[in-house]
Design a protein around this motif. Structure first.
Motif, PDB file in Angstrom:
ATOM      1  N   HIS A 127       0.832  -1.203   0.000  1.00 12.11           N
ATOM      2  CA  HIS A 127       0.000   0.000   0.000  1.00 12.11           C
ATOM      3  C   HIS A 127       0.868   1.255   0.000  1.00 12.11           C
ATOM      4  CE1 HIS A 127      -2.653  -2.856   2.538  1.00 12.11           C
ATOM      5  NE2 HIS A 127      -3.028  -2.949   1.278  1.00 12.11           N
ATOM      6  N   GLU A 128       0.317   2.306  -0.551  1.00  7.73           N
ATOM      7  CA  GLU A 128       0.954   3.622  -0.494  1.00  7.73           C
ATOM      8  C   GLU A 128      -0.041   4.557   0.181  1.00  7.73           C
ATOM      9  OE1 GLU A 128       2.553   7.118  -3.513  1.00  7.73           O
ATOM     10  OE2 GLU A 128       2.316   5.081  -4.269  1.00  7.73           O
ATOM     11  N   ALA A 129       0.326   5.064   1.345  1.00 10.36           N
ATOM     12  CA  ALA A 129      -0.574   5.943   2.094  1.00 10.36           C
ATOM     13  C   ALA A 129      -0.611   7.311   1.431  1.00 10.36           C
ATOM     14  CB  ALA A 129      -0.119   6.062   3.543  1.00 10.36           C
ATOM     15  N   MET A 130      -1.775   7.685   0.952  1.00 10.83           N
ATOM     16  CA  MET A 130      -1.946   8.983   0.313  1.00 10.83           C
ATOM     17  C   MET A 130      -2.425  10.022   1.313  1.00 10.83           C
ATOM     18  SD  MET A 130      -0.933   8.123  -2.621  1.00 10.83           S
ATOM     19  CE  MET A 130      -1.206   9.612  -3.547  1.00 10.83           C
ATOM     20  N   GLN A 131      -3.073   9.520   2.373  1.00  8.12           N
ATOM     21  CA  GLN A 131      -3.643  10.428   3.353  1.00  8.12           C
ATOM     22  C   GLN A 131      -3.884   9.666   4.648  1.00  8.12           C
ATOM     23  OE1 GLN A 131      -7.326  11.955   1.877  1.00  8.12           O
ATOM     24  NE2 GLN A 131      -7.477  13.578   3.389  1.00  8.12           N
ATOM     25  N   GLU A 132      -3.792  10.374   5.760  1.00 11.43           N
ATOM     26  CA  GLU A 132      -4.166   9.825   7.059  1.00 11.43           C
ATOM     27  C   GLU A 132      -5.307  10.685   7.585  1.00 11.43           C
ATOM     28  OE1 GLU A 132      -0.931   7.785   9.868  1.00 11.43           O
ATOM     29  OE2 GLU A 132      -0.486   9.877   9.408  1.00 11.43           O
ATOM     30  N   VAL A 133      -6.340  10.045   8.090  1.00 12.36           N
ATOM     31  CA  VAL A 133      -7.465  10.792   8.641  1.00 12.36           C
ATOM     32  C   VAL A 133      -7.829  10.226  10.006  1.00 12.36           C
ATOM     33  CG1 VAL A 133      -8.430  11.464   6.405  1.00 12.36           C
ATOM     34  CG2 VAL A 133      -9.190   9.363   7.474  1.00 12.36           C
ATOM     35  N   PRO A 140      -6.164   2.335  14.528  1.00 10.93           N
ATOM     36  CA  PRO A 140      -5.101   3.061  13.830  1.00 10.93           C
ATOM     37  C   PRO A 140      -4.338   2.136  12.876  1.00 10.93           C
ATOM     38  CG  PRO A 140      -5.043   3.513  16.186  1.00 10.93           C
ATOM     39  CD  PRO A 140      -6.038   2.410  15.973  1.00 10.93           C
ATOM     40  N   GLY A 141      -4.024   2.653  11.686  1.00 13.88           N
ATOM     41  CA  GLY A 141      -3.290   1.868  10.699  1.00 13.88           C
ATOM     42  C   GLY A 141      -4.184   1.031   9.800  1.00 13.88           C
ATOM     43  N   THR A 142      -5.508   1.175   9.941  1.00  8.14           N
ATOM     44  CA  THR A 142      -6.445   0.441   9.088  1.00  8.14           C
ATOM     45  C   THR A 142      -6.717   1.245   7.826  1.00  8.14           C
ATOM     46  OG1 THR A 142      -7.507  -0.537  11.018  1.00  8.14           O
ATOM     47  CG2 THR A 142      -8.768  -0.559   8.969  1.00  8.14           C
ATOM     48  N   VAL A 143      -6.758   0.548   6.704  1.00  3.06           N
ATOM     49  CA  VAL A 143      -7.085   1.200   5.432  1.00  3.06           C
ATOM     50  C   VAL A 143      -8.590   1.442   5.425  1.00  3.06           C
ATOM     51  CG1 VAL A 143      -7.161   0.932   2.925  1.00  3.06           C
ATOM     52  CG2 VAL A 143      -5.168   0.122   4.209  1.00  3.06           C
ATOM     53  N   ILE A 144      -8.994   2.722   5.327  1.00  2.00           N
ATOM     54  CA  ILE A 144     -10.421   3.053   5.376  1.00  2.00           C
ATOM     55  C   ILE A 144     -10.966   3.484   4.013  1.00  2.00           C
ATOM     56  CG2 ILE A 144     -10.413   3.585   7.837  1.00  2.00           C
ATOM     57  CD1 ILE A 144     -10.283   6.568   7.083  1.00  2.00           C
ATOM     58  N   ASP A 145     -10.090   3.729   3.057  1.00  4.10           N
ATOM     59  CA  ASP A 145     -10.543   4.067   1.703  1.00  4.10           C
ATOM     60  C   ASP A 145      -9.435   3.709   0.709  1.00  4.10           C
ATOM     61  OD1 ASP A 145     -12.152   5.012  -0.345  1.00  4.10           O
ATOM     62  OD2 ASP A 145     -11.632   7.116  -0.029  1.00  4.10           O
ATOM     63  N   VAL A 146      -9.847   3.324  -0.468  1.00  4.32           N
ATOM     64  CA  VAL A 146      -8.896   3.000  -1.534  1.00  4.32           C
ATOM     65  C   VAL A 146      -9.084   4.019  -2.643  1.00  4.32           C
ATOM     66  CG1 VAL A 146      -8.140   1.263  -3.199  1.00  4.32           C
ATOM     67  CG2 VAL A 146      -8.960   0.551  -0.946  1.00  4.32           C
ATOM     68  N   MET A 147      -8.051   4.800  -2.888  1.00  4.67           N
ATOM     69  CA  MET A 147      -8.115   5.821  -3.931  1.00  4.67           C
ATOM     70  C   MET A 147      -7.800   5.220  -5.304  1.00  4.67           C
ATOM     71  SD  MET A 147      -6.198   8.826  -1.823  1.00  4.67           S
ATOM     72  CE  MET A 147      -6.800  10.285  -2.655  1.00  4.67           C
ATOM     73  N   GLU A 148      -6.900   4.234  -5.316  1.00  5.40           N
ATOM     74  CA  GLU A 148      -6.522   3.564  -6.561  1.00  5.40           C
ATOM     75  C   GLU A 148      -6.122   2.139  -6.208  1.00  5.40           C
ATOM     76  OE1 GLU A 148      -4.394   5.631 -10.085  1.00  5.40           O
ATOM     77  OE2 GLU A 148      -2.829   4.634  -8.940  1.00  5.40           O
ATOM     78  N   ALA A 161      -1.449  -0.238  -3.895  1.00  6.63           N
ATOM     79  CA  ALA A 161      -2.772   0.356  -3.705  1.00  6.63           C
ATOM     80  C   ALA A 161      -2.566   1.701  -3.018  1.00  6.63           C
ATOM     81  CB  ALA A 161      -3.638  -0.556  -2.847  1.00  6.63           C
ATOM     82  N   ARG A 162      -3.158   2.734  -3.567  1.00 10.60           N
ATOM     83  CA  ARG A 162      -3.065   4.075  -2.962  1.00 10.60           C
ATOM     84  C   ARG A 162      -4.271   4.227  -2.037  1.00 10.60           C
ATOM     85  NH1 ARG A 162      -0.741   4.733  -8.165  1.00 10.60           N
ATOM     86  NH2 ARG A 162       1.454   5.248  -7.875  1.00 10.60           N
ATOM     87  N   VAL A 163      -3.955   4.416  -0.753  1.00 14.71           N
ATOM     88  CA  VAL A 163      -4.996   4.282   0.269  1.00 14.71           C
ATOM     89  C   VAL A 163      -5.027   5.446   1.244  1.00 14.71           C
ATOM     90  CG1 VAL A 163      -4.919   1.758   0.139  1.00 14.71           C
ATOM     91  CG2 VAL A 163      -3.480   2.949   1.805  1.00 14.71           C
ATOM     92  N   VAL A 164      -6.170   5.523   1.953  1.00 20.09           N
ATOM     93  CA  VAL A 164      -6.348   6.443   3.072  1.00 20.09           C
ATOM     94  C   VAL A 164      -6.321   5.580   4.331  1.00 20.09           C
ATOM     95  CG1 VAL A 164      -7.897   8.106   4.162  1.00 20.09           C
ATOM     96  CG2 VAL A 164      -7.749   7.999   1.656  1.00 20.09           C
ATOM     97  N   VAL A 165      -5.527   6.008   5.316  1.00 18.62           N
ATOM     98  CA  VAL A 165      -5.298   5.208   6.518  1.00 18.62           C
ATOM     99  C   VAL A 165      -5.839   5.944   7.738  1.00 18.62           C
ATOM    100  CG1 VAL A 165      -3.531   4.075   7.922  1.00 18.62           C
ATOM    101  CG2 VAL A 165      -3.219   4.281   5.454  1.00 18.62           C
ATOM    102  N   ALA A 166      -6.454   5.190   8.653  1.00 18.37           N
ATOM    103  CA  ALA A 166      -6.963   5.760   9.909  1.00 18.37           C
ATOM    104  C   ALA A 166      -5.802   6.017  10.851  1.00 18.37           C
ATOM    105  CB  ALA A 166      -7.960   4.800  10.551  1.00 18.37           C
ATOM    106  N   ARG A 167      -5.898   7.105  11.572  1.00 19.93           N
ATOM    107  CA  ARG A 167      -4.907   7.397  12.606  1.00 19.93           C
ATOM    108  C   ARG A 167      -5.622   7.656  13.919  1.00 19.93           C
ATOM    109  NH1 ARG A 167      -3.106  13.083  10.306  1.00 19.93           N
ATOM    110  NH2 ARG A 167      -4.844  14.318  11.088  1.00 19.93           N
ATOM    111  N   VAL A 168      -4.852   7.646  14.973  1.00 23.39           N
ATOM    112  CA  VAL A 168      -5.403   7.873  16.300  1.00 23.39           C
ATOM    113  C   VAL A 168      -5.832   9.332  16.392  1.00 23.39           C
ATOM    114  CG1 VAL A 168      -4.910   7.835  18.769  1.00 23.39           C
ATOM    115  CG2 VAL A 168      -3.909   6.116  17.265  1.00 23.39           C
ATOM    116  N   ARG A 169      -6.996   9.520  17.007  1.00 25.32           N
ATOM    117  CA  ARG A 169      -7.483  10.884  17.210  1.00 25.32           C
ATOM    118  C   ARG A 169      -6.544  11.596  18.166  1.00 25.32           C
ATOM    119  NH1 ARG A 169     -13.702  11.664  18.470  1.00 25.32           N
ATOM    120  NH2 ARG A 169     -13.882  12.383  16.361  1.00 25.32           N
ATOM    121  N   SER A 170      -6.106  12.769  17.751  1.00 28.26           N
ATOM    122  CA  SER A 170      -5.169  13.507  18.619  1.00 28.26           C
ATOM    123  C   SER A 170      -5.897  14.047  19.834  1.00 28.26           C
ATOM    124  CB  SER A 170      -4.509  14.646  17.830  1.00 28.26           C
ATOM    125  OG  SER A 170      -5.496  15.551  17.380  1.00 28.26           O
TER     126      SER A 170
END
Length: 174
Positions: A127-133, A140-148, A161-170
């Motif tokens: 995977h290639e992390a395109m964004q963390e939300v 945390p670290g779970t793929v929540i969306d696939v951009m490509e 796979a270009r993905v969006v990854v969940a991060r811990v809420r600050s």
């Protein structure tokens, strides 16, 4: 004087041996030249074989993808044709879906596989992390969306796979 001349001339047996050696030498040189020529011919045939293999390596894949291209062409023609109402759009959507399934099937026959990503743990090898939300509903670290979508070819990465990854809420103020 005839005796001194006989002293310098080799005996008949040696002349015969010399002639036999010269004939054998000529025969060996001829065989060597033929072997070198054959080696050069084999090398050239090998180079042509490699060039053909490189040039036509995708021939079977291309043959499988031609019907997919035909279907996409027909779908575009149907979408832009006269009288393209809601029924035509539903038909177009169905045709494009069928075309995607054909393409996926053709790629799979050649060892191209989609990388599962959505809902999996982020893997930097695939995977290639395109964004963390921030997402409190996902670990945390779970793929929540696939951009490509990502793909492998016989277990070798073609494209991550270009993905969006969940991060811990600050935490504010912590």
């Amino acid at each position: 004087m005839t005796e001194s001349m006989n002293d310098t001339m080799p005996p008949d047996g040696e002349v015969a041996d010399l002639a036999a050696l010269q004939a054998e030498n000529a025969s060996l040189q001829d065989r060597l030249m033929r072997a070198l020529a054959e080696t050069e011919n084999v090398r050239r045939r090998g180079e042509r074989g490699i060039e053909d293999a490189r040039k036509f390596a995708v021939q079977d894949l291309a043959r499988e993808l031609l019907p997919v291209a035909d279907n996409l062409h027909r779908a575009i023609a149907a979408a832009t044709g006269a009288g393209a109402g809601p029924a035509a759009h539903a038909s177009l959507l169905e045709g494009v879906g069928a075309t995607e399934r054909m393409l996926t099937s053709a790629l799979e026959r050649f060892g191209v596989r989609r990388i599962p990503a959505l809902g999996t743990r982020f893997d930097p090898k695939a995977h290639e992390a395109m964004q963390e939300v921030e997402d409190a509903t996902q670990a945390p670290g779970t793929v929540i969306d696939v951009m490509e979508e990502g793909f492998t070819l016989h277990d070798r990465l073609l494209r991550p796979a270009r993905v969006v990854v969940a991060r811990v809420r600050s935490r504010v103020g912590a």
